[in-house]
Design an enzyme around this catalytic site. Sequence first.
Site, PDB file in Angstrom:
ATOM      1  N   HIS A 123       0.809  -1.117   0.120  1.00  0.00           N
ATOM      2  CA  HIS A 123      -0.089  -0.034   0.128  1.00  0.00           C
ATOM      3  C   HIS A 123       0.878   1.288  -0.199  1.00  0.00           C
ATOM      4  O   HIS A 123       2.000   1.294   0.484  1.00  0.00           O
ATOM      5  CB  HIS A 123      -1.031  -0.131   1.310  1.00  0.00           C
ATOM      6  CG  HIS A 123      -1.889   0.931   1.338  1.00  0.00           C
ATOM      7  ND1 HIS A 123      -1.658   2.283   1.873  1.00  0.00           N
ATOM      8  CD2 HIS A 123      -3.290   0.850   1.275  1.00  0.00           C
ATOM      9  CE1 HIS A 123      -2.790   2.742   1.788  1.00  0.00           C
ATOM     10  NE2 HIS A 123      -3.791   2.053   1.637  1.00  0.00           N
ATOM     11  N   ASP A 166       2.888  -4.485   7.970  1.00  0.00           N
ATOM     12  CA  ASP A 166       1.723  -3.992   7.687  1.00  0.00           C
ATOM     13  C   ASP A 166       0.569  -4.802   7.913  1.00  0.00           C
ATOM     14  O   ASP A 166       0.099  -5.595   7.195  1.00  0.00           O
ATOM     15  CB  ASP A 166       1.756  -3.284   6.454  1.00  0.00           C
ATOM     16  CG  ASP A 166       0.580  -2.451   6.022  1.00  0.00           C
ATOM     17  OD1 ASP A 166      -0.683  -2.697   6.798  1.00  0.00           O
ATOM     18  OD2 ASP A 166       0.483  -1.694   5.011  1.00  0.00           O
ATOM     19  N   GLN A 215      -4.725  -5.186   6.885  1.00  0.00           N
ATOM     20  CA  GLN A 215      -5.651  -6.039   6.391  1.00  0.00           C
ATOM     21  C   GLN A 215      -5.837  -7.252   7.154  1.00  0.00           C
ATOM     22  O   GLN A 215      -6.628  -8.193   6.982  1.00  0.00           O
ATOM     23  CB  GLN A 215      -5.701  -6.338   5.080  1.00  0.00           C
ATOM     24  CG  GLN A 215      -5.797  -5.207   3.910  1.00  0.00           C
ATOM     25  CD  GLN A 215      -7.119  -4.479   4.168  1.00  0.00           C
ATOM     26  OE1 GLN A 215      -8.042  -5.225   4.337  1.00  0.00           O
ATOM     27  NE2 GLN A 215      -7.042  -3.227   3.795  1.00  0.00           N
ATOM     28  N   LYS A 235     -10.516  -0.321  10.687  1.00  0.00           N
ATOM     29  CA  LYS A 235     -10.525  -1.628   9.758  1.00  0.00           C
ATOM     30  C   LYS A 235     -11.076  -2.811  10.734  1.00  0.00           C
ATOM     31  O   LYS A 235     -11.166  -4.014  10.134  1.00  0.00           O
ATOM     32  CB  LYS A 235      -9.356  -1.960   9.067  1.00  0.00           C
ATOM     33  CG  LYS A 235      -9.227  -0.854   8.064  1.00  0.00           C
ATOM     34  CD  LYS A 235      -7.880  -1.412   7.118  1.00  0.00           C
ATOM     35  CE  LYS A 235      -7.270  -0.254   6.324  1.00  0.00           C
ATOM     36  NZ  LYS A 235      -7.998   0.272   4.940  1.00  0.00           N
ATOM     37  N   CYS A 266      -4.639   2.500  -3.728  1.00  0.00           N
ATOM     38  CA  CYS A 266      -3.199   2.986  -3.074  1.00  0.00           C
ATOM     39  C   CYS A 266      -2.402   1.998  -3.318  1.00  0.00           C
ATOM     40  O   CYS A 266      -1.349   1.594  -2.607  1.00  0.00           O
ATOM     41  CB  CYS A 266      -3.506   2.988  -1.615  1.00  0.00           C
ATOM     42  SG  CYS A 266      -4.248   4.635  -1.162  1.00  0.00           S
TER      43      CYS A 266
HETATM   44  C1  LIG Z   1      -2.466  -2.784   3.531  1.00  0.00           C
HETATM   45  C2  LIG Z   1      -2.602  -1.333   3.904  1.00  0.00           C
HETATM   46  N1  LIG Z   1      -1.761  -0.858   4.601  1.00  0.00           N
HETATM   47  C3  LIG Z   1      -2.056   0.402   4.895  1.00  0.00           C
HETATM   48  C4  LIG Z   1      -3.241   1.150   4.924  1.00  0.00           C
HETATM   49  C5  LIG Z   1      -3.616   2.533   5.662  1.00  0.00           C
HETATM   50  O1  LIG Z   1      -4.371   2.285   6.711  1.00  0.00           O
HETATM   51  P1  LIG Z   1      -4.886   3.585   7.292  1.00  0.00           P
HETATM   52  O2  LIG Z   1      -5.429   4.555   6.214  1.00  0.00           O
HETATM   53  O3  LIG Z   1      -5.935   3.380   8.170  1.00  0.00           O
HETATM   54  O4  LIG Z   1      -3.645   4.199   7.937  1.00  0.00           O
HETATM   55  C6  LIG Z   1      -4.223   0.490   4.084  1.00  0.00           C
HETATM   56  C7  LIG Z   1      -5.670   0.981   4.040  1.00  0.00           C
HETATM   57  O5  LIG Z   1      -6.474   0.452   3.257  1.00  0.00           O
HETATM   58  C8  LIG Z   1      -4.279  -0.956   3.828  1.00  0.00           C
HETATM   59  O6  LIG Z   1      -4.831  -1.655   3.054  1.00  0.00           O
END
Ligand SMILES: Cc1ncc(COP(=O)(O)O)c(C=O)c1O
Length: 439
Positions: free
Chosen positions: A154, A232, A235, A258, A396
């Site tokens: 992401h 990370d 998900q 999430k 993203c």
């Molecule tokens: C794999 C992954 N990493 C990071 C993020 C960023 O999360 P946040 O916007 O809650 O900081 C997302 C959000 O969709 C994501 O799917």
Amino acid sequence: MKHERKWEETRSDIIPRSHAPASSLSTPTTPEQPNWEILRRDFPVLDQQVHGYPLVYFDNAATSQKPRAVLDALRRYYEHDNANVHRGIHELSNRATAGFEAARQRAAKFINARSADEIIFTRGTTEGINLVAQTWGSKNIKAGDKILLTEMEHHSNIVPWQLLCERTGAKLVYLPVTGDEGHLDLREIDELLTKEVKLFAMTHISNSLGTVNPITELCARARKLGVVTLVDAAQSAGHRPLDVQEIGCDFLAFSGHKICGPTGIGVLHGRLEMLDAMPPYQGGGEMILSVDFHQTTFKKAPHRFEAGTPDISGAIGLHAAMDYLDALGRQNIFHHDQELAAYAYEKLSGIKGIRLFGPKTGRAGVVSFLLSDVHAHDVVTVADQRGVALRGGHHCNQPLMRKLGIESTARASFYFYNTREEVDRFVDVVREVQKFFGA
Ligand SMILES: Cc1ncc(COP(=O)(O)O)c(C=O)c1O
């Protein structure tokens, strides 16, 4: 000390009231046998019509819906306990502090951290990763070093490292993705994961492909070479059990919104040895021991990294969300997600002209696809008119999209409150789009 003991005393009467555990679920579900259909009733937002159709919410990878247990915890906090934390000696401040710190303890248990001191509250995954890049990164990364990422990251796990590389002269390298099936190409790992790599940051579950990466194995390989690891878990945290000690990572980040919690709160886990050696992130209140006109001494982790008034109600809502999920059993949630994703994948596979992304088997609850010659936004717009909430775009993941030779996909992402009947409705809509556009 007297002050601290007071928090402990307060805790026993405040926590059960402020954080009703999942016994407040509307059915007596157990981790063994949740009744998914009935659990839906815990989510008021799902009970509505959109454009004249019952809502099908398949945008869970972007954000999840919130159960009554979380909404109630937020309301109770603001109606009974609201005050600033760590500062007051009055009753409400003590209650707010007890609730906030109890949430930290709960987050530690949620991911099996060794101690609540390893839990930093952030705004979400993005801030957690930025915090590591700015503090650990600035101290430990220098010109010529390499940072290893994967091609399925992401933007939140790419851009902070690009900024760090710009500041330091370090270089980014990427573990490739195989193609539409979306596996990491582990044949390349020996060549890429070398001693020049100082940090390996990887996603656990891809938000656009649904791939579940072998993070325990990857972290073990990195550890052998002395490479620091960051996972990370945006998900994965709310979708499957997570144990940071078993994974063996140095850092792990996730977002509250999430995992059935409120927006604006997240968790960064760091091994205490790492956190203790890191300089502060932001400066301000809460993170200091003492301030002079020209000099400041700082608290230890985790408070050193939490400048200013934190998201107290967010932490309290997150506590309720973690209780709720663990009452269902995250293993059960993962099986349910996987079943729905496999069902959707199989049904979609039968549609002429569809291109499906991500692994054929073993995927998490995410299905991305394209209908030939139809823009993803058109699919999502028609679906919305039928009450089905999908997401269309690059998710993203622009570098990954470019690698796959596309600009965007349409994505359905599932959670435990979704059903096979909803998948049927969604697939019917995709068929309708295909017919309409003659794809
Ligand atoms: C794999 C992954 N990493 C990071 C993020 C960023 O999360 P946040 O916007 O809650 O900081 C997302 C959000 O969709 C994501 O799917």
